[in-house]
Design an enzyme around this catalytic site. Sequence first.
Site, PDB file in Angstrom:
ATOM      1  N   HIS A  55       0.953  -1.342   0.028  1.00  0.00           N
ATOM      2  CA  HIS A  55       0.003   0.002   0.294  1.00  0.00           C
ATOM      3  C   HIS A  55       0.765   1.229  -0.009  1.00  0.00           C
ATOM      4  O   HIS A  55       0.467   2.319   0.288  1.00  0.00           O
ATOM      5  CB  HIS A  55      -0.927   0.054   1.381  1.00  0.00           C
ATOM      6  N   SER A  61      14.637  21.363 -16.888  1.00  0.00           N
ATOM      7  CA  SER A  61      13.478  22.448 -16.813  1.00  0.00           C
ATOM      8  C   SER A  61      14.039  23.879 -17.589  1.00  0.00           C
ATOM      9  O   SER A  61      15.214  24.220 -17.771  1.00  0.00           O
ATOM     10  CB  SER A  61      12.978  22.593 -15.723  1.00  0.00           C
ATOM     11  N   GLU A 109       9.522   8.335 -17.155  1.00  0.00           N
ATOM     12  CA  GLU A 109       8.148   8.776 -17.324  1.00  0.00           C
ATOM     13  C   GLU A 109       7.662   8.616 -18.992  1.00  0.00           C
ATOM     14  O   GLU A 109       6.273   8.016 -19.065  1.00  0.00           O
ATOM     15  CB  GLU A 109       8.068  10.422 -17.190  1.00  0.00           C
TER      16      GLU A 109
END
Length: 458
Positions: free
Chosen positions: A158, A279, A292
């Site tokens: 979890h 970035s 990703e």
Amino acid sequence: MAHEKLWGGRFSEPTDQFVEEFTASIDFDKRLYHQDIRGSIAHARMLGKQGILPMAEVEKIVAGLQEVLARIEAGKFDFSVALEDIHMNIEARLTEKIGEAGKRLHTGRSRNDQVALDIRLYLRDEIVEISAYLDMLVDSLIYQAEANLGVIMPGYTHLQTAQPILFSHHMMAYVEMFTRDKGRMEDCLRRMNVLPLGAGALAGTTFPIDREHVAELLDFPGVTRNSLDSVSDRDFALEFMGASSILMMHLSRFSEELILWSTSEFKFVELTDSFCTGSSIMPQKKNPDVPELVRGKTGRVYGNLMALLTVMKALPLAYNKDMQEDKEPLFDTIDTVKGSLKIFADMVREMRINAGNMRAAAAKGFSTATDVADYLVRQGMPFRDAHEVVGKTVAYCIANGKDLPDLTMDEWQGFSDKIGEDIFDAITLEASVNARVATGGTALERVKAEIERAKVGR
């Protein structure tokens, strides 16, 4: 004009230009050129062996096809939309080069069994390549497991701290998954690896062909047993795309963990600069673009599987033009899986591990609480009672801002008089990890054995 088409005999009007462009597949099926020529050469040789074509014409056909192959590979072949697909483009150019003999090549076959053959040949080669990429990724995982033996990290359920495990054990879990993925690819290959050529359009052929001889020339261990099924079947492509979807799901789960582990909150691993980007506005950023993107591409592969399932779901036997829609999702799946595996194999091998942060995280969150319960069971307490005792102990720790190793002997014995001084040795991270020695457990000696077993199986 219609009569310029290889099938144009019964037509009196030309194909509408937009219809011609709309129905053509040459833009994407030209990647089947090698398989198409290989299949045609085997078919021609069989026609010669069976006396259906004179051997002199067979030799002209084979030489002509080899010339066409050389021109394509040299980038000197002009593919024509008017000729629709790879089969017609090659046959038309062959006939242009060698004349009448070129027109005889299509004796005893149809584009329906021809394309079924081309796709099987193509996918067979690609599965071999994908299996090799899977081996590379498994090698990288074993490398990390072996290089970081003894590194302890938290295991989660979890996404909450559960029990301490070895980082190597975590890497070897993915070895198991990707090994099964390779097995699924091999299973797919075994069922797919039969020759469909000879089925004709749908009912076979009136010529005395020798399908087994063609199978032997093309390294197929057998032939399909029903002509209708031979040209209707795309199960093999769906099976490959299903196996690819499971494979991508494994890569996506791994991606999610690497993204999480790379955050400033976790700092368990660092992906090297060559697999990250920055970035445009935030100079401190180092983004895990590769995992990703692989996570994102997983949805694309699922979509390809659903697209082909939907194309096939209501098609009557045998061939229907709808089936031309099999190639783009299939090719895209192949390209996506190969690219994802290649980049992951390199990225995982170069990944740097932060053992200190992993260990510090493993020591938090009462990760050895189950070991306390197991300790009490060994002292004769039933497990359910032990679970209750440890639950109350954890609640006490939370209320008093302590962790289990911080408790004094008096505090321990306040929960059970069965607890002795040896409790402190039983709840170290190493003791917790190394107590799990059964097959499949995270103990150091067991993980070492599994690494060796995996290396032997390579």
